[in-house]
Write a protein that holds these residues in place. Structure first.
Motif, mmCIF file in Angstrom:
data_model
loop_
_atom_site.group_PDB
_atom_site.id
_atom_site.type_symbol
_atom_site.label_atom_id
_atom_site.label_comp_id
_atom_site.label_asym_id
_atom_site.label_seq_id
_atom_site.Cartn_x
_atom_site.Cartn_y
_atom_site.Cartn_z
ATOM 1 N N THR A 1 1.433 -1.676 -0.413
ATOM 2 C CA THR A 1 0.248 -0.097 -0.255
ATOM 3 C C THR A 1 0.615 1.435 -0.395
ATOM 4 N N ASP B 1 -7.736 0.181 -0.248
ATOM 5 C CA ASP B 1 -9.509 -0.745 -0.141
ATOM 6 C C ASP B 1 -9.137 -1.430 -1.269
ATOM 7 N N THR C 1 -6.831 -4.118 -1.519
ATOM 8 C CA THR C 1 -7.157 -5.650 -0.112
ATOM 9 C C THR C 1 -8.386 -6.330 -1.210
ATOM 10 N N ASP C 2 -9.416 -5.884 -2.057
ATOM 11 C CA ASP C 2 -10.876 -6.323 -1.838
ATOM 12 C C ASP C 2 -9.800 -6.932 -3.424
ATOM 13 N N ALA D 1 -8.515 -10.026 -1.362
ATOM 14 C CA ALA D 1 -9.473 -11.038 -1.161
ATOM 15 C C ALA D 1 -9.850 -11.543 -2.636
ATOM 16 N N VAL E 1 1.810 -11.197 2.447
ATOM 17 C CA VAL E 1 1.983 -9.977 2.688
ATOM 18 C C VAL E 1 2.821 -9.221 3.582
ATOM 19 N N THR F 1 2.881 -5.772 5.490
ATOM 20 C CA THR F 1 3.095 -4.770 5.869
ATOM 21 C C THR F 1 2.744 -4.273 7.110
ATOM 22 N N MET G 1 -4.541 -2.540 6.359
ATOM 23 C CA MET G 1 -4.906 -3.912 5.838
ATOM 24 C C MET G 1 -4.540 -4.834 6.449
ATOM 25 N N GLN G 2 -3.835 -4.566 7.515
ATOM 26 C CA GLN G 2 -3.752 -5.907 8.615
ATOM 27 C C GLN G 2 -5.178 -5.874 8.996
ATOM 28 N N ASP H 1 -7.942 -5.637 8.082
ATOM 29 C CA ASP H 1 -8.567 -6.530 6.489
ATOM 30 C C ASP H 1 -8.641 -7.913 6.299
ATOM 31 N N LEU H 2 -6.817 -8.337 6.141
ATOM 32 C CA LEU H 2 -6.905 -9.200 6.420
ATOM 33 C C LEU H 2 -6.505 -9.977 7.796
#
Length: 109
Positions: free
Chosen positions: A64, A73, A76-77, A80, A88, A90, A95-96, A98-99
């Motif tokens: 990112t 975002d 990230t989508d 996924a 990843v 990061t 992001m962390q 989201d994942l």
């Protein structure tokens, strides 16, 4: 080649940017040759080219960096939704988060 690292590029440095919306964020000057793009735009182009190639494995180190929040975002989508194995590294807290459902390995120094 786009930037310095894009092994999947199939266009010349003087070709127009093939991902104008993602790389140039909708700016009207996206017809500029790749070599005229900023370093951040070249890095986004590198990432877009790699993702467009639909690889089996992605190793991403701080993916990112140089991305706006909205593009982070979107990345990230895309991660996924990919069938690729993704690793990843990061420090990006969003992001962390989201994942978070992904398997995680915390590495000690």
């Amino acid at each position: 080649m786009c930037g310095h690292r894009c092994a999947t590029a199939s266009f010349e440095d003087r070709s127009p940017c093939p991902f104008p919306g993602w790389v140039c964020s909708g700016r009207p000057n996206c017809a500029r040759p790749v070599w005229e793009l900023s370093m951040g735009q070249q890095r986004r182009l590198d990432l877009a080219m790699v993702l467009a190639a639909r690889p089996h494995v992605l190793l991403l180190d701080e993916p990112t960096n140089h991305l706006s929040i909205a593009l982070g975002d979107e990345l990230t989508d895309a991660l996924a939704a990919t069938d690729a194995a993704v690793v990843v590294a990061t420090h990006d807290r969003q992001m962390q988060q989201d994942l978070a459902p992904w398997p995680r390995s915390d590495l000690d120094r």
